[in-house]
Design a protein around this motif. Structure first.
Motif, PDB file in Angstrom:
ATOM      1  N   ASP A 277      -6.482 -41.553   7.394  1.00 24.89           N
ATOM      2  CA  ASP A 277      -5.529 -41.523   6.285  1.00 24.89           C
ATOM      3  C   ASP A 277      -4.705 -40.234   6.275  1.00 24.89           C
ATOM      4  N   LEU A 278      -3.763 -40.219   5.375  1.00 26.84           N
ATOM      5  CA  LEU A 278      -2.799 -39.125   5.262  1.00 26.84           C
ATOM      6  C   LEU A 278      -3.505 -37.804   4.948  1.00 26.84           C
ATOM      7  N   VAL A 279      -3.095 -36.757   5.658  1.00 19.03           N
ATOM      8  CA  VAL A 279      -3.553 -35.393   5.388  1.00 19.03           C
ATOM      9  C   VAL A 279      -2.311 -34.533   5.195  1.00 19.03           C
ATOM     10  N   TYR A 280      -2.246 -33.869   4.053  1.00 19.72           N
ATOM     11  CA  TYR A 280      -1.072 -33.060   3.704  1.00 19.72           C
ATOM     12  C   TYR A 280      -1.523 -31.611   3.565  1.00 19.72           C
TER      13      TYR A 280
ATOM     14  N   TYR B 255      -8.767 -55.831   3.275  1.00 19.07           N
ATOM     15  CA  TYR B 255      -8.142 -54.548   2.977  1.00 19.07           C
ATOM     16  C   TYR B 255      -9.211 -53.553   2.557  1.00 19.07           C
ATOM     17  N   GLN B 256      -8.912 -52.281   2.746  1.00 17.40           N
ATOM     18  CA  GLN B 256      -9.828 -51.254   2.295  1.00 17.40           C
ATOM     19  C   GLN B 256      -9.057 -50.163   1.584  1.00 17.40           C
ATOM     20  N   GLY B 257      -9.747 -49.482   0.690  1.00 21.24           N
ATOM     21  CA  GLY B 257      -9.120 -48.377  -0.021  1.00 21.24           C
ATOM     22  C   GLY B 257      -8.843 -47.215   0.915  1.00 21.24           C
ATOM     23  N   THR B 258      -8.070 -46.265   0.415  1.00 19.28           N
ATOM     24  CA  THR B 258      -7.686 -45.126   1.242  1.00 19.28           C
ATOM     25  C   THR B 258      -7.969 -43.828   0.505  1.00 19.28           C
ATOM     26  N   THR B 259      -8.188 -42.772   1.281  1.00 16.96           N
ATOM     27  CA  THR B 259      -8.418 -41.429   0.740  1.00 16.96           C
ATOM     28  C   THR B 259      -7.448 -40.466   1.397  1.00 16.96           C
ATOM     29  N   TRP B 260      -6.594 -39.891   0.595  1.00 16.81           N
ATOM     30  CA  TRP B 260      -5.646 -38.886   1.083  1.00 16.81           C
ATOM     31  C   TRP B 260      -6.217 -37.492   0.837  1.00 16.81           C
ATOM     32  N   GLN B 261      -5.839 -36.564   1.719  1.00 20.57           N
ATOM     33  CA  GLN B 261      -6.329 -35.190   1.602  1.00 20.57           C
ATOM     34  C   GLN B 261      -5.166 -34.229   1.392  1.00 20.57           C
ATOM     35  N   ILE B 262      -5.373 -33.287   0.483  1.00 25.53           N
ATOM     36  CA  ILE B 262      -4.437 -32.170   0.308  1.00 25.53           C
ATOM     37  C   ILE B 262      -5.197 -30.903   0.683  1.00 25.53           C
ATOM     38  N   LYS B 263      -4.785 -30.250   1.759  1.00 28.37           N
ATOM     39  CA  LYS B 263      -5.434 -29.030   2.230  1.00 28.37           C
ATOM     40  C   LYS B 263      -4.612 -27.817   1.789  1.00 28.37           C
TER      41      LYS B 263
ATOM     42  N   ASN C 251     -15.986 -22.770  -9.510  1.00 24.95           N
ATOM     43  CA  ASN C 251     -17.101 -22.771  -8.555  1.00 24.95           C
ATOM     44  C   ASN C 251     -17.043 -23.944  -7.577  1.00 24.95           C
ATOM     45  N   LEU C 252     -16.073 -24.840  -7.746  1.00 26.97           N
ATOM     46  CA  LEU C 252     -15.871 -25.910  -6.767  1.00 26.97           C
ATOM     47  C   LEU C 252     -14.965 -25.472  -5.623  1.00 26.97           C
ATOM     48  N   LEU C 253     -14.298 -24.333  -5.801  1.00 21.18           N
ATOM     49  CA  LEU C 253     -13.334 -23.852  -4.820  1.00 21.18           C
ATOM     50  C   LEU C 253     -13.918 -22.693  -4.022  1.00 21.18           C
ATOM     51  N   VAL C 254     -13.321 -22.439  -2.877  1.00 21.29           N
ATOM     52  CA  VAL C 254     -13.782 -21.356  -2.017  1.00 21.29           C
ATOM     53  C   VAL C 254     -12.584 -20.525  -1.563  1.00 21.29           C
ATOM     54  N   GLU C 255     -12.853 -19.280  -1.219  1.00 19.12           N
ATOM     55  CA  GLU C 255     -11.819 -18.472  -0.584  1.00 19.12           C
ATOM     56  C   GLU C 255     -11.592 -19.017   0.823  1.00 19.12           C
ATOM     57  N   GLY C 256     -10.314 -19.218   1.152  1.00 19.57           N
ATOM     58  CA  GLY C 256      -9.978 -19.849   2.426  1.00 19.57           C
ATOM     59  C   GLY C 256      -9.517 -21.272   2.218  1.00 19.57           C
ATOM     60  N   GLU C 257      -9.878 -22.162   3.157  1.00 24.04           N
ATOM     61  CA  GLU C 257      -9.354 -23.528   3.113  1.00 24.04           C
ATOM     62  C   GLU C 257     -10.142 -24.403   2.147  1.00 24.04           C
ATOM     63  N   ASN C 258      -9.378 -25.125   1.297  1.00 24.97           N
ATOM     64  CA  ASN C 258      -9.941 -26.087   0.360  1.00 24.97           C
ATOM     65  C   ASN C 258      -9.274 -27.440   0.590  1.00 24.97           C
ATOM     66  N   THR C 259      -9.949 -28.490   0.118  1.00 21.78           N
ATOM     67  CA  THR C 259      -9.381 -29.840   0.250  1.00 21.78           C
ATOM     68  C   THR C 259      -9.599 -30.610  -1.043  1.00 21.78           C
ATOM     69  N   ILE C 260      -8.529 -31.207  -1.526  1.00 23.46           N
ATOM     70  CA  ILE C 260      -8.629 -32.168  -2.622  1.00 23.46           C
ATOM     71  C   ILE C 260      -8.495 -33.558  -2.019  1.00 23.46           C
ATOM     72  N   PHE C 261      -9.431 -34.416  -2.392  1.00 25.63           N
ATOM     73  CA  PHE C 261      -9.444 -35.792  -1.887  1.00 25.63           C
ATOM     74  C   PHE C 261      -8.982 -36.732  -3.005  1.00 25.63           C
TER      75      PHE C 261
END
Length: 644
Positions: free
Chosen positions: A493-496, A521-529, A599-609
């Motif tokens: 799926d899409l990764v932005y 059909y199946q659902g989709t999960t997009w990522q925002i990095k 506390n769900l986030l980290v320094e550096g790379e994070n991803t929202i799904f």
């Protein structure tokens, strides 16, 4: 030489209005337009159709819990309201009584038709009334439809950049047309005119926002004659200025849409209770015909129709309708003021609400105007300074609502504004809108304008093309774009990636389902990095997700854990817009504000799904308007500043 006066001829089975320019024949007492004689054409309407299928009012209604019933409204009583050389107004009524329960919609309906001296057209409006203690019902749609002669009218126009020669209705029939996955769309495989072979015809490709839906229609080239439907006001339409409706389409058919659930679904179907009195005037609208003499360019007819539309808009509210249910200008009021925006994270000063949409609608909650579907609404667009004036408002109680392009959310003035029957001017002064905002913008995707048009719309499958929209600003109106997603993202799926990706190229216009090989059909999960240099572990971040449309979908949000169960946020099942299938790029607007604990986030790379798991059809999905991540509130923000 002055134009001839208007004449009315009453016959046993027909009534004829004639002003020397055109002649309109209606059934008596049904009030169906059976003929329009103009120029050298005896009848502009389809003579091959039954008389009841040429020019008519119709509606779709139901008893609560049952399927919709299509009803061509036929009057049972004819009356002359006005008859003189300047004007004829005639009425065709259908009255309801308890013996009709379950057979006809529980409404008294009064259809009116007006012809004026010297006018190259005629007007129509109707008064619908539901009396107290009458049965409950729902009203899914009501409109006027005109079926024109298919041997004459081949060119359709509904905007400067949306007009073309059109296929014939025969091309949609079995053997010539192949029905596609969504019922209204047909692939033309063996059309009468070979030039249309391989094109898709779909009436929803010609939908239009209410605010832009002023004039549309058809041109006959020999002789050069135009047939145009002009709607001078939106006051009787439902759902606000960006509610979409049908216009003209293959038939050749021209529609005056007053109310529909298109691009909204069930929320825009009014439900009337058994003890709920209701009355509403739909229209008047103007049916305009024009012609070119000599060697004039037939395509000038569109330009002339636009000029006539401007005249009709400037003439609103009309002075000539004879019903007391249609208030004249001196019985209406005006509301004016200025709207400002305050967002301390953008500016220390107030921001002008440039081009804001400002309107009056029945009292309700913030944003309720877009689902309001029973009464009247009055909208305008503010100027660059945020100043607005809403004119010719019918008497009643209203709230003032607004939304501002460039900012999320909705504004509502809490005070009720009352417009009196004696006419009044209400000045509300400076109004201040504080859009949802908790902290500074860390990143954003898209433009907050209630549309997904800025995102990537792919080229259509060459098998499913409408040539009009090749290289067109509205490229999203092509059929079948939902199927391109799996082709463009075959392995995942899409990764932005924030700071790298470009939403005009890398954010697909709709988060749709993925088609599998076995036609499931199946659902989709997009990522925002995104990357964070520092994280406030005890602070609360805010994810703002503005949705331009949803169809039987669910938005699930997870942060840095794609398998979090339950997700950090879920919208639950939302939306019945059908916007993806009907190429509309926006439907009902949804805004979600999701708390993201530090506390769900980290320094550096994070991803929202972003997951849309519902997957029983190809037409389910979400069209995003705008996404923003805000940091924790800044201690020195001026969000508490108020207007003096």
């Amino acid at each position: 030489m002055s134009p001839l006066g208007v004449q009315l001829y009453i016959q046993d089975r027909h009534v004829v209005m004639d002003n020397g320019i055109l002649q309109v024949t209606l059934s008596n007492p049904g009030g169906i337009v059976t003929g329009i004689r103009y120029s050298a054409i005896d009848n502009l309407l389809e003579v091959l159709n039954d008389e009841t299928n040429r020019g008519y009012w119709d509606l779709v209604w139901s008893v609560p819990g049952s399927a919709g019933i299509f009803d061509v409204i036929k009057g049972t009583n004819f009356r002359v309201i006005v008859e003189n050389e300047e004007q004829v107004e005639i009425s065709f009524t259908r009255m309801w009584d308890p013996s009709l329960e379950g057979k006809l919609v529980p409404l008294n309906i009064d259809k009116r038709f007006i012809m004026l001296r010297g006018s190259s057209g005629f007007y129509s409006y109707a008064i619908y009334e539901h009396l107290k203690e009458w049965p409950a019902f729902t009203l899914a749609e009501t409109r006027i439809a005109f079926k024109l002669r298919k041997d004459k009218f081949h060119y359709m126009a509904m905007a400067d950049n949306r007009q073309r020669f059109m296929p014939l209705p025969d091309d949609r029939l079995p053997g010539r047309g192949q029905p596609l996955a969504y019922p209204e769309a047909v692939l033309l495989v063996n059309p009468v005119e070979p030039e249309f072979k391989g094109e898709v015809d779909d009436k929803y490709q010609y939908s239009c926002d209410n605010k832009d839906n002023r004039v549309h229609g058809w041109v006959c080239l020999e002789p050069p004659v135009g047939f145009w439907q002009i709607t001078p006001s939106d006051e009787f339409r439902t759902g606000g200025p960006v509610k979409q409706n049908l216009t003209s389409h293959v038939g050749p058919t021209t529609l005056a849409m007053f109310h529909s659930a298109h691009y909204a679904g069930e929320p825009l179907v009014p439900k009337f209770g058994p003890d709920e009195p209701w009355k509403k005037v739909f229209g008047p609208v103007f049916i305009y015909v024009n012609s070119v003499f000599g060697d004039g360019d037939p395509f000038w007819l569109w330009e002339d129709a636009k000029e006539q539309m401007t005249i009709e808009v400037q003439s609103w509210p009309y002075s000539f309708p004879a019903s007391e249910d249609f208030p004249s200008s001196d019985q209406r009021g005006n509301v004016s003021g200025r709207l400002l925006v305050q967002d301390g994270y953008i500016s220390d000063d107030y921001i002008l609400a440039s081009c804001a949409y400002v309107g009056l609608a029945p009292p309700g909650d913030v944003g309720s105007w877009q689902r309001e579907c029973k009464d009247y609404q009055f909208w305008t667009q503010a100027d660059l300074g945020g100043y607005f004036c809403i004119n010719d408002i019918r008497p009643g109680d209203y709230n003032l609502y607004a939304w501002v392009p460039g900012f999320i959310g909705d504004y509502k003035l809490d005070a009720v504004i009352t417009i009196t029957p004696a006419g009044c001017d209400v000045f509300v002064g400076d109004l201040l809108y504080e859009p949802p905002r908790d902290g500074p913008t860390l990143w954003e995707i898209g433009i907050p304008d209630r549309s997904a048009a800025e995102f990537y719309s792919p080229d259509p499958n060459p098998t499913y093309v409408n040539k009009l929209f090749i290289g067109h600003p509205d490229r999203f109106r092509q059929y079948g774009l939902w199927e391109r997603y799996a082709e463009l993202y075959p392995d995942g799926d899409l990764v932005y990636t924030i700071g790298v990706s470009d939403y005009t190229k890398d954010w697909f216009f709709a988060q749709v389902t993925r088609k599998k090989d076995n036609n499931t059909y199946q659902g989709t999960t997009w990522q925002i990095k995104f990357t964070l240099d520092t994280v406030d572990q005890i602070g609360t971040y805010k994810l703002r997700v503005a949705i331009a449309s949803a169809t039987l979908s669910e938005l699930q949000v997870r942060v840095n854990d794609p398998k979090a169960n339950p997700p950090h946020f879920t919208s639950g099942l939302i939306g019945r817009d059908n916007t993806i299938a009907r190429h509309g790029i926006h439907g009902l607007y949804w805004l979600y504000s999701v708390n993201v604990l530090g506390n769900l986030l980290v320094e550096g790379e994070n991803t929202i799904f972003l997951t849309q798991p519902r997957s029983t059809s190809p037409f389910q999905g979400i069209l995003y308007d705008y996404i923003r991540l805000e940091g924790p509130p800044s201690p020195n923000s001026n969000s508490s500043k108020k207007l003096a």
